[in-house]
Design a protein around this motif. Structure first.
Motif, PDB file in Angstrom:
ATOM      1  N   MET A   1       0.843  -1.180   0.000  1.00 33.02           N
ATOM      2  CA  MET A   1       0.000   0.000   0.000  1.00 33.02           C
ATOM      3  C   MET A   1       0.884   1.237   0.000  1.00 33.02           C
ATOM      4  O   MET A   1       1.837   1.328   0.745  1.00 33.02           O
ATOM      5  CB  MET A   1      -0.893  -0.029   1.228  1.00 33.02           C
ATOM      6  CG  MET A   1      -1.844   1.110   1.295  1.00 33.02           C
ATOM      7  SD  MET A   1      -3.122   0.711   2.489  1.00 33.02           S
ATOM      8  CE  MET A   1      -3.872   2.270   2.592  1.00 33.02           C
ATOM      9  N   SER A   2       0.556   2.198  -0.818  1.00 32.48           N
ATOM     10  CA  SER A   2       1.351   3.418  -0.954  1.00 32.48           C
ATOM     11  C   SER A   2       1.051   4.373   0.194  1.00 32.48           C
ATOM     12  O   SER A   2      -0.110   4.542   0.567  1.00 32.48           O
ATOM     13  CB  SER A   2       1.025   4.074  -2.288  1.00 32.48           C
ATOM     14  OG  SER A   2       1.671   5.308  -2.376  1.00 32.48           O
ATOM     15  N   TYR A  21       7.155   9.804  -3.226  1.00 34.83           N
ATOM     16  CA  TYR A  21       7.145   8.443  -2.711  1.00 34.83           C
ATOM     17  C   TYR A  21       8.055   8.351  -1.504  1.00 34.83           C
ATOM     18  O   TYR A  21       8.879   9.216  -1.256  1.00 34.83           O
ATOM     19  CB  TYR A  21       7.560   7.421  -3.782  1.00 34.83           C
ATOM     20  CG  TYR A  21       8.934   7.661  -4.360  1.00 34.83           C
ATOM     21  CD1 TYR A  21      10.055   7.032  -3.812  1.00 34.83           C
ATOM     22  CD2 TYR A  21       9.121   8.501  -5.448  1.00 34.83           C
ATOM     23  CE1 TYR A  21      11.313   7.246  -4.342  1.00 34.83           C
ATOM     24  CE2 TYR A  21      10.374   8.718  -5.975  1.00 34.83           C
ATOM     25  CZ  TYR A  21      11.462   8.077  -5.423  1.00 34.83           C
ATOM     26  OH  TYR A  21      12.714   8.294  -5.944  1.00 34.83           O
ATOM     27  N   GLN A  22       7.869   7.273  -0.726  1.00 36.20           N
ATOM     28  CA  GLN A  22       8.731   6.998   0.412  1.00 36.20           C
ATOM     29  C   GLN A  22       9.499   5.720   0.123  1.00 36.20           C
ATOM     30  O   GLN A  22       8.992   4.812  -0.527  1.00 36.20           O
ATOM     31  CB  GLN A  22       7.927   6.803   1.695  1.00 36.20           C
ATOM     32  CG  GLN A  22       7.540   8.081   2.364  1.00 36.20           C
ATOM     33  CD  GLN A  22       6.957   7.821   3.741  1.00 36.20           C
ATOM     34  OE1 GLN A  22       6.409   6.765   4.017  1.00 36.20           O
ATOM     35  NE2 GLN A  22       7.062   8.811   4.613  1.00 36.20           N
ATOM     36  N   ASP A  29      15.110   3.196   8.505  1.00 35.32           N
ATOM     37  CA  ASP A  29      15.149   4.589   8.043  1.00 35.32           C
ATOM     38  C   ASP A  29      14.265   4.741   6.813  1.00 35.32           C
ATOM     39  O   ASP A  29      14.449   4.061   5.802  1.00 35.32           O
ATOM     40  CB  ASP A  29      16.572   5.015   7.689  1.00 35.32           C
ATOM     41  CG  ASP A  29      17.490   5.032   8.902  1.00 35.32           C
ATOM     42  OD1 ASP A  29      16.961   5.111  10.024  1.00 35.32           O
ATOM     43  OD2 ASP A  29      18.709   4.979   8.712  1.00 35.32           O
ATOM     44  N   LYS A  30      13.302   5.660   6.900  1.00 36.60           N
ATOM     45  CA  LYS A  30      12.426   5.951   5.767  1.00 36.60           C
ATOM     46  C   LYS A  30      12.739   7.350   5.265  1.00 36.60           C
ATOM     47  O   LYS A  30      12.958   8.272   6.054  1.00 36.60           O
ATOM     48  CB  LYS A  30      10.954   5.919   6.183  1.00 36.60           C
ATOM     49  CG  LYS A  30      10.368   4.558   6.332  1.00 36.60           C
ATOM     50  CD  LYS A  30       8.888   4.701   6.617  1.00 36.60           C
ATOM     51  CE  LYS A  30       8.257   3.383   6.928  1.00 36.60           C
ATOM     52  NZ  LYS A  30       6.853   3.544   7.308  1.00 36.60           N
ATOM     53  N   LEU A  34      10.381  13.871  -3.094  1.00 39.67           N
ATOM     54  CA  LEU A  34       9.587  14.690  -3.994  1.00 39.67           C
ATOM     55  C   LEU A  34      10.468  14.948  -5.199  1.00 39.67           C
ATOM     56  O   LEU A  34      11.517  15.579  -5.070  1.00 39.67           O
ATOM     57  CB  LEU A  34       9.214  16.028  -3.343  1.00 39.67           C
ATOM     58  CG  LEU A  34       8.153  15.991  -2.259  1.00 39.67           C
ATOM     59  CD1 LEU A  34       8.170  17.284  -1.470  1.00 39.67           C
ATOM     60  CD2 LEU A  34       6.793  15.761  -2.864  1.00 39.67           C
ATOM     61  N   GLU A  35      10.073  14.460  -6.359  1.00 42.76           N
ATOM     62  CA  GLU A  35      10.922  14.586  -7.539  1.00 42.76           C
ATOM     63  C   GLU A  35      10.186  15.295  -8.658  1.00 42.76           C
ATOM     64  O   GLU A  35       8.961  15.342  -8.680  1.00 42.76           O
ATOM     65  CB  GLU A  35      11.386  13.206  -8.008  1.00 42.76           C
ATOM     66  CG  GLU A  35      12.333  12.546  -7.038  1.00 42.76           C
ATOM     67  CD  GLU A  35      12.869  11.226  -7.553  1.00 42.76           C
ATOM     68  OE1 GLU A  35      12.309  10.688  -8.526  1.00 42.76           O
ATOM     69  OE2 GLU A  35      13.846  10.739  -6.978  1.00 42.76           O
ATOM     70  N   GLU A  36      10.972  15.818  -9.579  1.00 44.01           N
ATOM     71  CA  GLU A  36      10.481  16.472 -10.793  1.00 44.01           C
ATOM     72  C   GLU A  36       9.585  17.657 -10.473  1.00 44.01           C
ATOM     73  O   GLU A  36       8.566  17.882 -11.122  1.00 44.01           O
ATOM     74  CB  GLU A  36       9.745  15.463 -11.674  1.00 44.01           C
ATOM     75  CG  GLU A  36      10.616  14.303 -12.113  1.00 44.01           C
ATOM     76  CD  GLU A  36       9.869  13.268 -12.933  1.00 44.01           C
ATOM     77  OE1 GLU A  36       8.811  13.611 -13.491  1.00 44.01           O
ATOM     78  OE2 GLU A  36      10.346  12.134 -12.993  1.00 44.01           O
TER      79      GLU A  36
END
Length: 159
Positions: A1-2, A21-22, A29-30, A34-36
């Motif tokens: 699950m996201s 995403y994580q 460690d998480k 945040l990309e783009e």
């Protein structure tokens, strides 16, 4: 699950996001990614290594590189690379040695010749013939009034 994306409160200073995403990087460690982003206001560089000493060395190298870029942007000046500074010093010293008399002239000539070590090493390390590259750079420099460096991909002189 996201995992659920961050709320809009957190997205305001970061700008619109395109991908979030994580990821579990090491053990428990998480890290959230945040990309783009269209107009990012900050970035994070994740450094990983086999031991603390390596991580410290990488951190120092990244910090030095970022500081060099910051200084170049703030000063709006850079020192030309690719052996161009050494070629310019060599030419200037060769012209100056004609004004010097006695043993000092030999010292100026020796120092001028020593300046060519950097362009020679660059050419050799790139897999090119050092003498050919040096001759090309010196010939190009005589005809222009700007720095001439060595293109390590082709072995040709460039402005």
């Amino acid at each position: 699950m996201s995992p659920a994306p961050p709320t809009s409160i957190f997205m305001v200073p970061l700008g619109p996001r395109k991908q979030w995403y994580q990821r579990r990087v090491r053990g428990d460690d998480k890290y959230s990614f945040l990309e783009e982003c269209d107009n990012p206001q900050s970035v994070t560089i994740l450094i990983k290594g086999p031991n603390k000493h390596t991580i410290t060395q990488i951190k120092d190298a990244v910090r030095d590189g970022l500081r060099a870029v910051k200084n170049a942007v703030e000063d709006q000046q850079v020192v030309p690379g690719a052996g161009s500074m050494e070629i310019a010093i060599y030419q200037a010293l060769n012209e100056y040695k004609n004004e010097v008399r006695g043993k000092a002239r030999l010292g100026v000539e020796a120092f001028a010749t020593a300046m060519l070590i950097i362009p020679k090493c660059l050419a050799q390390n790139a897999g090119h013939d050092a003498q050919d590259c040096l001759v090309k750079m010196l010939q190009e420099y005589k005809g222009v009034d700007r720095p001439v460096g060595l293109d390590l991909s082709t072995g040709e002189a460039f402005y």
